[in-house]
Write an enzyme that holds these catalytic residues in place. Structure first.
Site, PDB file in Angstrom:
ATOM      1  N   HIS A   1       9.487 -13.130  -1.991  1.00 10.23           N
ATOM      2  CA  HIS A   1       9.086 -13.539  -0.757  1.00 10.23           C
ATOM      3  C   HIS A   1       7.705 -14.428  -1.013  1.00 10.23           C
ATOM      4  O   HIS A   1       6.819 -13.842  -1.856  1.00 10.23           O
ATOM      5  CB  HIS A   1       8.746 -12.693  -0.006  1.00 10.23           C
ATOM      6  CG  HIS A   1       9.900 -11.854   0.822  1.00 10.23           C
ATOM      7  ND1 HIS A   1       9.779 -11.132   1.948  1.00 10.23           N
ATOM      8  CD2 HIS A   1      11.183 -11.857   0.182  1.00 10.23           C
ATOM      9  CE1 HIS A   1      10.852 -10.831   2.200  1.00 10.23           C
ATOM     10  NE2 HIS A   1      11.826 -11.209   1.282  1.00 10.23           N
TER      11      HIS A   1
ATOM     12  N   PRO B   1      -0.049   2.586   5.350  1.00 14.10           N
ATOM     13  CA  PRO B   1       0.793   1.544   4.762  1.00 14.10           C
ATOM     14  C   PRO B   1       0.777  -0.081   5.180  1.00 14.10           C
ATOM     15  O   PRO B   1       1.698  -0.964   4.639  1.00 14.10           O
ATOM     16  CB  PRO B   1       2.252   2.004   4.753  1.00 14.10           C
ATOM     17  CG  PRO B   1       2.102   3.016   6.073  1.00 14.10           C
ATOM     18  CD  PRO B   1       0.879   3.448   6.052  1.00 14.10           C
TER      19      PRO B   1
ATOM     20  N   LYS C   1      -0.059  -1.218  -0.098  1.00 20.36           N
ATOM     21  CA  LYS C   1      -0.684  -1.070  -1.411  1.00 20.36           C
ATOM     22  C   LYS C   1      -0.538   0.353  -2.076  1.00 20.36           C
ATOM     23  O   LYS C   1      -1.007   0.259  -3.565  1.00 20.36           O
ATOM     24  CB  LYS C   1      -2.406  -1.152  -1.174  1.00 20.36           C
ATOM     25  CG  LYS C   1      -2.628  -2.386  -0.688  1.00 20.36           C
ATOM     26  CD  LYS C   1      -2.757  -3.474  -1.959  1.00 20.36           C
ATOM     27  CE  LYS C   1      -2.854  -4.851  -1.653  1.00 20.36           C
ATOM     28  NZ  LYS C   1      -1.708  -5.787  -1.800  1.00 20.36           N
TER      29      LYS C   1
ATOM     30  N   TYR D   1      -2.785  -9.367  -0.247  1.00 19.75           N
ATOM     31  CA  TYR D   1      -1.433  -8.990  -0.229  1.00 19.75           C
ATOM     32  C   TYR D   1      -0.613  -9.251  -1.365  1.00 19.75           C
ATOM     33  O   TYR D   1       0.021  -8.292  -1.705  1.00 19.75           O
ATOM     34  CB  TYR D   1      -0.920  -9.765   0.867  1.00 19.75           C
ATOM     35  CG  TYR D   1       0.464  -9.169   1.659  1.00 19.75           C
ATOM     36  CD1 TYR D   1       0.358  -8.194   2.634  1.00 19.75           C
ATOM     37  CD2 TYR D   1       1.716  -9.575   1.052  1.00 19.75           C
ATOM     38  CE1 TYR D   1       1.381  -7.721   3.086  1.00 19.75           C
ATOM     39  CE2 TYR D   1       2.799  -9.075   1.572  1.00 19.75           C
ATOM     40  CZ  TYR D   1       2.717  -7.940   2.465  1.00 19.75           C
ATOM     41  OH  TYR D   1       3.744  -7.441   2.965  1.00 19.75           O
TER      42      TYR D   1
ATOM     43  N   TYR E   1       5.104  -9.078  10.912  1.00 24.77           N
ATOM     44  CA  TYR E   1       3.908  -8.065  11.296  1.00 24.77           C
ATOM     45  C   TYR E   1       3.618  -8.712  12.679  1.00 24.77           C
ATOM     46  O   TYR E   1       2.786  -9.476  13.134  1.00 24.77           O
ATOM     47  CB  TYR E   1       2.758  -8.408  10.318  1.00 24.77           C
ATOM     48  CG  TYR E   1       2.912  -7.830   9.068  1.00 24.77           C
ATOM     49  CD1 TYR E   1       3.275  -8.457   8.090  1.00 24.77           C
ATOM     50  CD2 TYR E   1       2.224  -6.308   8.582  1.00 24.77           C
ATOM     51  CE1 TYR E   1       3.566  -7.719   6.785  1.00 24.77           C
ATOM     52  CE2 TYR E   1       2.281  -5.869   7.514  1.00 24.77           C
ATOM     53  CZ  TYR E   1       3.065  -6.709   6.548  1.00 24.77           C
ATOM     54  OH  TYR E   1       3.195  -5.930   5.152  1.00 24.77           O
TER      55      TYR E   1
HETATM   56  C1  LIG Z   1       5.929   9.758   3.467  1.00 29.89           C
HETATM   57  C2  LIG Z   1       5.682   8.680   2.888  1.00 29.89           C
HETATM   58  C3  LIG Z   1       5.851   7.100   3.444  1.00 29.89           C
HETATM   59  C4  LIG Z   1       5.370   6.109   2.774  1.00 29.89           C
HETATM   60  N1  LIG Z   1       5.796   5.013   3.306  1.00 29.89           N
HETATM   61  C5  LIG Z   1       5.233   3.773   2.480  1.00 29.89           C
HETATM   62  C6  LIG Z   1       5.724   2.581   3.078  1.00 29.89           C
HETATM   63  O1  LIG Z   1       6.478   2.515   3.951  1.00 29.89           O
HETATM   64  N2  LIG Z   1       5.062   1.519   2.484  1.00 29.89           N
HETATM   65  C7  LIG Z   1       3.885   1.532   1.641  1.00 29.89           C
HETATM   66  O2  LIG Z   1       3.615   0.462   1.196  1.00 29.89           O
HETATM   67  N3  LIG Z   1       3.716   2.889   0.985  1.00 29.89           N
HETATM   68  C8  LIG Z   1       4.232   3.744   1.478  1.00 29.89           C
HETATM   69  N4  LIG Z   1       3.858   5.120   1.079  1.00 29.89           N
HETATM   70  C9  LIG Z   1       2.954   5.327   0.105  1.00 29.89           C
HETATM   71  C10 LIG Z   1       3.557   5.179  -1.330  1.00 29.89           C
HETATM   72  O3  LIG Z   1       5.085   5.595  -1.261  1.00 29.89           O
HETATM   73  C11 LIG Z   1       2.823   5.914  -2.353  1.00 29.89           C
HETATM   74  O4  LIG Z   1       1.605   5.361  -2.370  1.00 29.89           O
HETATM   75  C12 LIG Z   1       3.413   6.092  -3.604  1.00 29.89           C
HETATM   76  O5  LIG Z   1       4.705   7.053  -3.605  1.00 29.89           O
HETATM   77  C13 LIG Z   1       2.493   6.666  -4.745  1.00 29.89           C
HETATM   78  O6  LIG Z   1       3.230   7.161  -5.834  1.00 29.89           O
HETATM   79  P1  LIG Z   1       2.891   8.545  -6.599  1.00 29.89           P
HETATM   80  O7  LIG Z   1       3.600   8.500  -7.881  1.00 29.89           O
HETATM   81  O8  LIG Z   1       1.358   8.539  -6.717  1.00 29.89           O
HETATM   82  O9  LIG Z   1       2.841   9.795  -5.575  1.00 29.89           O
HETATM   83  P2  LIG Z   1       4.391  10.354  -5.157  1.00 29.89           P
HETATM   84  O10 LIG Z   1       5.509   9.173  -4.859  1.00 29.89           O
HETATM   85  O11 LIG Z   1       4.017  11.013  -3.974  1.00 29.89           O
HETATM   86  O12 LIG Z   1       4.916  11.098  -6.222  1.00 29.89           O
HETATM   87  C14 LIG Z   1       4.386  12.457  -6.343  1.00 29.89           C
HETATM   88  C15 LIG Z   1       5.284  13.481  -7.062  1.00 29.89           C
HETATM   89  O13 LIG Z   1       4.834  14.547  -7.487  1.00 29.89           O
HETATM   90  C16 LIG Z   1       5.833  15.696  -6.725  1.00 29.89           C
HETATM   91  N5  LIG Z   1       4.930  16.838  -6.620  1.00 29.89           N
HETATM   92  C17 LIG Z   1       4.024  17.232  -5.696  1.00 29.89           C
HETATM   93  N6  LIG Z   1       3.596  18.481  -5.811  1.00 29.89           N
HETATM   94  C18 LIG Z   1       4.262  18.824  -6.835  1.00 29.89           C
HETATM   95  C19 LIG Z   1       4.026  20.086  -7.598  1.00 29.89           C
HETATM   96  N7  LIG Z   1       3.343  21.358  -7.134  1.00 29.89           N
HETATM   97  N8  LIG Z   1       4.517  20.238  -8.674  1.00 29.89           N
HETATM   98  C20 LIG Z   1       5.439  19.282  -9.371  1.00 29.89           C
HETATM   99  N9  LIG Z   1       5.634  18.176  -8.626  1.00 29.89           N
HETATM  100  C21 LIG Z   1       4.902  17.895  -7.511  1.00 29.89           C
HETATM  101  C22 LIG Z   1       6.347  14.856  -5.706  1.00 29.89           C
HETATM  102  O14 LIG Z   1       7.578  15.881  -5.375  1.00 29.89           O
HETATM  103  C23 LIG Z   1       6.444  13.656  -5.999  1.00 29.89           C
HETATM  104  O15 LIG Z   1       7.840  13.407  -6.418  1.00 29.89           O
HETATM  105  C24 LIG Z   1       4.480   6.158   1.878  1.00 29.89           C
HETATM  106  C25 LIG Z   1       4.186   7.580   1.412  1.00 29.89           C
HETATM  107  C26 LIG Z   1       4.575   8.580   2.011  1.00 29.89           C
HETATM  108  C27 LIG Z   1       4.034  10.093   1.545  1.00 29.89           C
END
Ligand SMILES: Cc1cc2nc3c(=O)[nH]c(=O)nc-3n(C[C@H](O)[C@H](O)[C@H](O)COP(=O)(O)OP(=O)(O)OC[C@H]3O[C@@H](n4cnc5c(N)ncnc54)[C@H](O)[C@@H]3O)c2cc1C
Length: 387
Positions: free
Chosen positions: A72, A288, A292, A380, A196
């Site tokens: 995009h 969100p 980012k 962005y 948006y």
């Molecule tokens: C509900 C939700 C919706 C979102 N929607 C958007 C969106 O629409 N647009 C956007 O830009 N961003 C969105 N985000 C933000 C984006 O998805 C996150 O920033 C991204 O997932 C970060 O990646 P991560 O690997 O740091 O964390 P996560 O993706 O949260 O991964 C963490 C992992 O650790 C695991 N975990 C947790 N606790 C434990 C434990 N005690 N033992 C073992 N494993 C564990 C979890 O199951 C998960 O698989 C959203 C976040 C959430 C929570």
């Protein structure tokens, strides 16, 4: 059991870290509490910055992303009965975003790890961090994993951040007085680019995942439950907030997933303690609106990989010591951008006419001045990554 890097969490941060370390010849074990099926289906982010795409492609996990991702070159800001395009190709030439679901990134990374013989364990119970200050090890399900370093990639509600002794980490937080209802629908997008929309009824976002699947978000009260939002109500509200410009019709279809996400900004400083390093949502979350969260997780992991590579190559701790400082600059830029986009586009107190006028004034400025629009565009698509 022993490994060089014990990684908690098989989200984008943990999986990418494990993959990048593997490419540097560094061993890791990933411990994930959910099933593989669950993490591969978890619908979340979908807007990848240019630097995120470049990172995944350079790491050899971008094949499907390049084939199936939607490139995009602009977004639309819709308000006051008109749509205004922010043209990335003019404002930030050569930089774009790619729409590709987070769960697809996760699938690609899991496949790459397993193909390379990586140790990724799902449905692991009771992961606990021990002695993070000096001789770290992890326990889970009656087993013990000794590590040189632990990477806490377990998201906002994980166990790694709370394992740091009290008083070490300082946290900064901002809660917003609304949430987002996110919807995935089996219907072709009604627009080629993201919209948006700011309306007096609240914010709406029209996004997409594939040419057949659309993604929508609605600003809803912070305590909204999914049960209050039957499909007919969702479509009626989306139409009311998006069909505000002449000639635009929203195509409706089967809703295949919905969920309410709180809107919050959160940062922990520093992002490390002893031999424990936090990455991604374990260290910071953003509302969100700026898309980012996933991109910040990737940026952290890039910095951590370089620091760990230097550590395991020659014992140097210089980059590891500077990990937090190197990440936080970008983290705070993303916090500000996400706060700014959220503040610009959402409905706050309906009695606050002054605030409403400020919002509209700024929207007029962003959509009429190249200088202001470039600020939006370069944040962005993502500022250049370190290294
Ligand atoms: C509900 C939700 C919706 C979102 N929607 C958007 C969106 O629409 N647009 C956007 O830009 N961003 C969105 N985000 C933000 C984006 O998805 C996150 O920033 C991204 O997932 C970060 O990646 P991560 O690997 O740091 O964390 P996560 O993706 O949260 O991964 C963490 C992992 O650790 C695991 N975990 C947790 N606790 C434990 C434990 N005690 N033992 C073992 N494993 C564990 C979890 O199951 C998960 O698989 C959203 C976040 C959430 C929570």
């Amino acid at each position: 059991m022993r490994t060089q890097v014990g990684i908690i969490g098989a989200g984008p941060a943990g999986l990418l870290l494990s993959h990048l370390l593997h490419l540097r010849g560094i061993s890791s074990v990933v411990l994930e509490k959910r099933s593989r099926d669950y993490v591969e289906r978890r619908v979340r982010a979908g807007v990848l910055e240019q630097g995120t795409v470049d990172t995944l492609v350079a790491a050899g996990v971008g094949g499907r992303l390049l084939r199936e991702g939607l490139s995009h070159h602009g977004i639309e800001l819709r308000y006051g009965g008109a749509g205004h395009r922010i043209p990335f190709e003019k404002l930030v030439p050569g930089r774009a975003i790619t729409v590709y679901g987070q769960q697809e990134v996760v699938k690609d990374l899991i496949a790459a790890r397993l193909e390379a013989g990586g140790d990724v364990r799902f449905e692991v119970e009771d992961v606990a961090v021990h002695s993070p200050g000096d001789r770290p090890y992890l326990t889970f399900g009656g087993e013990r994993l000794d590590c040189d370093v632990i990477a806490g990639c377990d998201g906002f509600h994980g166990v790694s951040r709370p394992s740091v002794p009290p008083g070490v980490l300082r946290t900064y937080e901002r809660d917003y007085p609304f949430a987002w209802l996110g919807i995935l629908a089996r219907v072709a997008p009604s627009s080629e680019e993201l919209i948006y929309a700011r309306t007096e009824r609240g914010f709406a976002l029209h996004s997409m995942r594939t040419p057949e699947i659309s993604r929508f978000y609605l600003q809803v009260p912070p305590d909204a439950g999914e049960a209050e939002w039957p499909d007919e109500r969702i479509w009626a509200e989306l139409k009311a907030r998006l069909e505000t410009v002449p000639g635009f019709t929203l195509t409706t279809g089967e809703i295949i997933e919905k969920g309410v996400t709180p809107m919050r900004g959160f940062v922990t400083e520093p992002m490390q303690y002893g031999r424990l390093y936090l990455a991604g949502d374990a260290a910071h979350i953003v509302p969100p609106t700026g898309a980012k969260g996933l991109n910040l997780a990737v940026a952290d992991v890039r910095v951590l990989t370089e620091a760990l590579a230097a550590f395991f190559r020659d014992g140097s701790t210089e980059l590891l010591d500077g990990y937090s400082g190197a990440c936080l600059k970008r983290v705070w830029r993303a916090q500000h951008f996400s706060w700014w986009m959220t503040t610009l586009l959402h409905t706050f107190d309906s009695d606050d006419d002054y605030g409403r006028k400020l919002q509209l004034s700024y929207l007029d400025y962003v959509t009429s001045s190249d200088a202001a629009a470039t600020t939006l565009a370069e944040n962005y698509v993502g500022l250049p990554l370190e290294g």
